[in-house]
Design a protein around this motif. Structure first.
Motif, PDB file in Angstrom:
ATOM      1  N   GLN A   1      40.864  27.407  34.568  1.00 30.41           N
ATOM      2  CA  GLN A   1      40.234  28.667  34.925  1.00 30.41           C
ATOM      3  C   GLN A   1      38.913  28.857  34.176  1.00 30.41           C
ATOM      4  O   GLN A   1      37.879  29.184  34.785  1.00 30.41           O
ATOM      5  CB  GLN A   1      41.183  29.834  34.600  1.00 30.41           C
TER       6      GLN A   1
ATOM      7  N   ALA B   1      47.448  34.626  32.783  1.00 33.88           N
ATOM      8  CA  ALA B   1      46.351  35.040  33.664  1.00 33.88           C
ATOM      9  C   ALA B   1      45.072  35.234  32.854  1.00 33.88           C
ATOM     10  O   ALA B   1      45.112  35.649  31.694  1.00 33.88           O
ATOM     11  CB  ALA B   1      46.721  36.333  34.395  1.00 33.88           C
TER      12      ALA B   1
ATOM     13  N   ALA C   1      35.846  31.183  41.679  1.00 39.91           N
ATOM     14  CA  ALA C   1      37.217  31.270  42.199  1.00 39.91           C
ATOM     15  C   ALA C   1      37.579  30.015  42.988  1.00 39.91           C
ATOM     16  O   ALA C   1      38.683  29.473  42.858  1.00 39.91           O
ATOM     17  CB  ALA C   1      37.359  32.519  43.069  1.00 39.91           C
TER      18      ALA C   1
ATOM     19  N   CYS D   1      48.245  29.158  41.395  1.00 38.81           N
ATOM     20  CA  CYS D   1      47.530  30.311  40.853  1.00 38.81           C
ATOM     21  C   CYS D   1      46.878  31.094  41.985  1.00 38.81           C
ATOM     22  O   CYS D   1      46.200  30.516  42.841  1.00 38.81           O
ATOM     23  CB  CYS D   1      46.460  29.827  39.858  1.00 38.81           C
ATOM     24  N   GLY D   2      47.087  32.403  42.024  1.00 44.95           N
ATOM     25  CA  GLY D   2      46.404  33.267  42.968  1.00 44.95           C
ATOM     26  C   GLY D   2      45.228  33.937  42.284  1.00 44.95           C
ATOM     27  O   GLY D   2      45.307  34.301  41.101  1.00 44.95           O
ATOM     28  N   VAL D   3      44.138  34.104  43.010  1.00 43.90           N
ATOM     29  CA  VAL D   3      42.924  34.696  42.443  1.00 43.90           C
ATOM     30  C   VAL D   3      42.563  35.961  43.225  1.00 43.90           C
ATOM     31  O   VAL D   3      42.562  35.960  44.458  1.00 43.90           O
ATOM     32  CB  VAL D   3      41.739  33.708  42.496  1.00 43.90           C
ATOM     33  N   GLY D   4      42.257  37.041  42.512  1.00 46.35           N
ATOM     34  CA  GLY D   4      41.784  38.281  43.117  1.00 46.35           C
ATOM     35  C   GLY D   4      40.354  38.553  42.701  1.00 46.35           C
ATOM     36  O   GLY D   4      40.004  38.382  41.533  1.00 46.35           O
TER      37      GLY D   4
ATOM     38  N   ALA E   1      42.989  43.333  39.882  1.00 46.76           N
ATOM     39  CA  ALA E   1      44.340  42.926  39.477  1.00 46.76           C
ATOM     40  C   ALA E   1      45.313  43.029  40.649  1.00 46.76           C
ATOM     41  O   ALA E   1      46.195  42.177  40.820  1.00 46.76           O
ATOM     42  CB  ALA E   1      44.818  43.790  38.313  1.00 46.76           C
TER      43      ALA E   1
ATOM     44  N   GLU F   1      44.798  40.117  42.916  1.00 45.97           N
ATOM     45  CA  GLU F   1      45.420  38.912  42.344  1.00 45.97           C
ATOM     46  C   GLU F   1      46.907  38.894  42.653  1.00 45.97           C
ATOM     47  O   GLU F   1      47.482  37.852  42.976  1.00 45.97           O
ATOM     48  CB  GLU F   1      45.163  38.883  40.829  1.00 45.97           C
TER      49      GLU F   1
ATOM     50  N   ALA G   1      47.329  37.979  46.344  1.00 45.18           N
ATOM     51  CA  ALA G   1      46.926  36.622  46.730  1.00 45.18           C
ATOM     52  C   ALA G   1      48.129  35.682  46.836  1.00 45.18           C
ATOM     53  O   ALA G   1      49.110  35.811  46.098  1.00 45.18           O
ATOM     54  CB  ALA G   1      45.927  36.067  45.726  1.00 45.18           C
TER      55      ALA G   1
ATOM     56  N   ILE H   1      43.050  32.865  47.472  1.00 45.27           N
ATOM     57  CA  ILE H   1      42.051  33.802  46.953  1.00 45.27           C
ATOM     58  C   ILE H   1      42.017  35.010  47.876  1.00 45.27           C
ATOM     59  O   ILE H   1      41.826  34.874  49.089  1.00 45.27           O
ATOM     60  CB  ILE H   1      40.651  33.167  46.893  1.00 45.27           C
TER      61      ILE H   1
END
Length: 211
Positions: free
Chosen positions: A5, A23, A45, A69-72, A102, A105, A108, A113
């Motif tokens: 990340q 996170a 991202a 991993c989910g990304v917001g 948040a 995220e 996601a 993403i």
């Protein structure tokens, strides 16, 4: 995993704010002005997901379970500065845009993403990526219009949307229709239709909605 990340964020000139468990929180256009901050964040991202993909290849070879991993991603006006108590503080951000990031995220998908409409409106003219409109979502107490970036066709999904109602007072004269709606009554507006107190739908009001 955190290196994957941070390496992506550093590559696109972001700031590492903090780690919350596994996170990471990152931001742009805070310490130094960055005119193209929304695209920098978006590229970071995308790079995070690429870095994790490469990391998972190593994990598979070593017999280690893969990670997802989910990304917001959100954009908005926040309060930035040294936050905390007298004996412990750090530079950080607070505000509704942080909360929505948040929530995105959390919304996601694994290896996905999710972005807000404010980010979508800024980046869509500059990219050829495919987006999936998720409509208005509510996570905890935050409501926001969300989009998925489709990194893979299998990520396309349809989830229940939140319909927004805004109570208003409609002032002026209205045209008549079956049901007999008259000007000056209290009605409800939705995001895409006008609904009269009689339950009829259509742009029949003549006047100015007052919120």
């Amino acid at each position: 995993v955190l290196d994957a990340q941070v390496d992506a964020e550093n590559q696109y000139s972001g700031v590492t704010d903090k780690f919350i468990g596994d996170a990471g929180m990152f931001h742009w256009n805070t310490i130094i002005p960055q005119e193209d901050h929304h695209n920098l964040a978006l590229q970071a991202a995308l790079q995070m997901q690429e870095n994790l993909k490469e990391l998972n290849k190593k994990f598979v070879k070593e017999g280690i379970p893969e990670v997802a991993c989910g990304v917001g991603l959100n954009s908005g006006i926040c309060v930035a500065g040294n936050l905390g108590a007298r004996d412990r503080f750090a530079f950080s951000l607070i505000g509704t845009p942080c909360n929505i990031a948040a929530r995105l995220e959390a919304l996601a998908q694994p290896n996905g993403i999710s972005i807000s409409k404010s980010v979508y409106d800024l980046v869509v003219p500059k990219t050829k990526m495919t987006f999936n409109d998720l409509g208005v979502q509510k996570v905890k107490q935050n409501e926001f219009h969300a989009f998925d970036i489709l990194l893979d066709p299998s990520q396309k999904r349809k989830i229940k949307t939140k319909k927004i109602y805004v109570t208003s007072r409609l002032v002026g004269n209205s045209s008549t229709h079956s049901g007999g709606c008259t000007g000056g009554q209290t009605g409800t507006l939705t995001c895409d239709d006008t609904v009269c107190p009689m339950g009829q739908i259509g742009p029949h009001w003549r006047g100015t909605p007052q919120y």
